[in-house]
Design an enzyme around this catalytic site. Sequence first.
Site, short mmCIF file in Angstrom:
data_model
loop_
_atom_site.label_atom_id
_atom_site.label_comp_id
_atom_site.label_asym_id
_atom_site.label_seq_id
_atom_site.Cartn_x
_atom_site.Cartn_y
_atom_site.Cartn_z
CB ALA A 109 34.21 -27.89 90.97
NE ARG A 140 32.70 -41.63 92.74
CZ ARG A 140 31.53 -41.38 92.15
NH1 ARG A 140 30.67 -42.37 91.94
NH2 ARG A 140 31.21 -40.16 91.76
CD GLN A 160 30.76 -26.56 93.09
OE1 GLN A 160 31.48 -27.24 92.38
NE2 GLN A 160 29.62 -27.01 93.60
N GLY A 168 27.91 -30.24 95.25
CA GLY A 168 27.07 -31.00 94.33
C GLY A 168 26.98 -30.38 92.95
CG ASP A 174 32.79 -37.20 85.35
OD1 ASP A 174 31.87 -36.78 84.62
OD2 ASP A 174 32.59 -37.75 86.46
CE LYS A 188 72.05 -36.76 73.22
NZ LYS A 188 72.88 -36.15 74.26
CG ASN A 233 78.95 -49.78 57.25
OD1 ASN A 233 79.20 -50.13 58.39
ND2 ASN A 233 78.23 -50.49 56.43
CB SER A 272 83.38 -53.60 64.41
OG SER A 272 82.52 -53.85 63.32
CB ALA A 329 87.99 -52.97 63.48
C1 UD1 Z 1 26.24 -37.59 87.99
C2 UD1 Z 1 24.72 -37.46 88.06
C3 UD1 Z 1 24.11 -38.79 87.64
C4 UD1 Z 1 24.55 -39.13 86.24
C5 UD1 Z 1 26.06 -39.11 86.10
C6 UD1 Z 1 26.44 -39.17 84.64
C7 UD1 Z 1 24.12 -35.84 89.76
C8 UD1 Z 1 23.68 -35.63 91.14
N1 UD1 Z 1 24.34 -37.10 89.39
O1 UD1 Z 1 26.64 -38.58 88.91
O2 UD1 Z 1 22.70 -38.70 87.68
O3 UD1 Z 1 24.04 -40.40 85.89
O4 UD1 Z 1 26.62 -37.90 86.65
O5 UD1 Z 1 27.81 -39.27 84.47
O6 UD1 Z 1 24.25 -34.90 89.01
N2 UD1 Z 1 31.03 -31.64 90.10
C9 UD1 Z 1 31.24 -30.31 90.38
N3 UD1 Z 1 30.93 -29.85 91.63
C10 UD1 Z 1 30.38 -30.65 92.58
C11 UD1 Z 1 30.16 -32.00 92.28
C12 UD1 Z 1 30.48 -32.47 91.02
O7 UD1 Z 1 31.72 -29.55 89.55
O8 UD1 Z 1 30.12 -30.15 93.68
C13 UD1 Z 1 31.40 -32.14 88.77
C14 UD1 Z 1 32.43 -33.24 88.84
O9 UD1 Z 1 33.75 -32.72 88.73
C15 UD1 Z 1 32.06 -34.13 87.66
C16 UD1 Z 1 30.58 -33.86 87.46
O10 UD1 Z 1 30.27 -32.69 88.17
O11 UD1 Z 1 32.78 -33.76 86.51
C17 UD1 Z 1 29.71 -35.02 87.94
O12 UD1 Z 1 29.98 -35.27 89.31
P1 UD1 Z 1 30.12 -36.75 89.86
O13 UD1 Z 1 30.38 -36.69 91.30
O14 UD1 Z 1 31.06 -37.50 89.03
O15 UD1 Z 1 28.64 -37.29 89.64
P2 UD1 Z 1 28.18 -38.78 89.36
O16 UD1 Z 1 28.17 -39.51 90.64
O17 UD1 Z 1 28.95 -39.36 88.26
CA CA Z 2 30.79 -38.83 87.20
#
Ligand code: UD1
Ligand code: CA
Length: 498
Positions: free
Chosen positions: A14, A19, A80, A85, A110, A358, A384, A412, A430
């Site tokens: 979520a 980035r 969410q 976080g 990810d 096609k 041909n 051709s 041709a």
């Molecule tokens: C996170 C970890 C880090 C770890 C790294 C590994 C935390 C705080 N940090 O950092 O320690 O080394 O992954 O890849 O956990 N997501 C949600 N909801 C949120 C925030 C994030 O579902 O509110 C999901 C994102 O979509 C993503 C995953 O959680 O798929 C990780 O979030 P991301 O922001 O990429 O964390 P990192 O900075 O990579």
């Molecule tokens: Ca990540």
Amino acid sequence: MTDARPAAVLVLAAGQGSRMKSATAKVLHRMCGRTLLGHVLSAVEPLKPERTLIVVGGAAQPEVERFVNKAAPSADVVVQAPARGTGHAARTAAEALPDLEGTVLVMHGDTPLFTTATLTAVLARHEETRAAATMLTAVMPDPGNYGRVTRDADGHVTGVVEERDATDVQRQINEICTGVYAFDAAALRASLAELTPHNAQQEEYLTDVIAGLVASSAVVASVVADDWRETLGVNDRAQLATARRIMRDRIVAHWMAEGVTVTDPETTWMGVNVRLEPDVTLHQNTQLHGATVIRSGAVVGPDCTLTDTVVGASATVVKSHCVGAEIGADASVGPYSYLRPGTRLGAGGKIGAFVETKNAEIGSQTKVPHLTYVGDATIGADANIGAGTVFVNYDGVDKHHTTVGDAAFVGSGSMLVAPREIGAGAYVAAGSAVTEDVPAGAIGIGRARQRTILGWVLRRRAGTKSAEAARAAGAEGTMESPSPPRSSTDDPRQGSEP
Ligand code: UD1
Ligand code: CA
């Protein structure tokens, strides 16, 4: 090995993915024929979890939800909102399963490179240690901005500190948190309830659960990944490119082990759904996408891009672009040809240089060797099609079909104006514009009769190099023959028949 089938798998997907600077959700970016989230789900699938929950949210929510419904219909989506976080994401999912007991595997959407074997190893350790949590860590040559794993003097994990919150000394640690954890469901629920957003990002960190469990004297175990490359996460486009290269290397290595010759693995790319048979050869700069299949003995490349294309046994394809095409055994394609969807080239057939096709069914041993467009056509065997032939399939409004019979010979530079039928064994002279059907065994001649005006250059282009050359070749002598009346239509470019 373990039969530790997890009660649930939670995939966190979520986050904003800011980035990536993309209009597409981060977890839906693609590499090697699958989305990032798709790779995660395919590593999870063989674990046969009783439940799979995917946490989605933010602007990309509908898009990710649609993807999950299609790609993993048995998984459930949890929303969410807002994203506060990884800890908050896990809590949102855990709240959707209030009665859950047993082992919960948590991972991120990810991190597309994890193998099922690694996830299984985490579950096995978790079961063996009866821990409240088992964390997968990795030792990285460059730990970048991953969370750092802290351990006490005895080597027991004490927690995870995010790079942004770390001290300079902690930043030197190269063991990182991969985001893969096995938890006891009750322990996870209890410790998620204690999380606070008191950190650099003002978020609830899932990583803080580890220190929380350690503080409550729960058993926290860890597994160090055998290969840190598997644990790479994708936060930006550069990391996406790195992950894609790793996945590519893995796929190419797999097919080489299965008996495929890859002359230049560095420039050979293919997706996870490609299928290759032993003794296929792939030359440099070859890209295989979608459900492409290449059969034994075929040689593809250099410089080919094939999508959803089947290449028959011992066929060759050189410097060509093929989409949705079927190339028969022993057939040859290219260089420089474009096979579009619905192209079917029979066994031993040839589509040569600078040919576009096609919706074209081209029979076995039939040759379309040069500079031709074949659209909406059925061509029999052993025919041909001469250089520069165009199947004129479009009248500006509708598309029309042309059929060419077995062993027909199209000269051709012909325009076959569809809908048209050229019979078996028929010839087309041709340079014909074919606007009537040509029955079997007939020849169709659809062109103006040639008119030759002797001495024209000497009279009308006197003083030019051409006239000089004509004179040197004795053209003056030809002027004695009776010449046609000199008139304004004497210029052949005006094109009227005498
Ligand atoms: C996170 C970890 C880090 C770890 C790294 C590994 C935390 C705080 N940090 O950092 O320690 O080394 O992954 O890849 O956990 N997501 C949600 N909801 C949120 C925030 C994030 O579902 O509110 C999901 C994102 O979509 C993503 C995953 O959680 O798929 C990780 O979030 P991301 O922001 O990429 O964390 P990192 O900075 O990579
Ligand atoms: Ca990540």
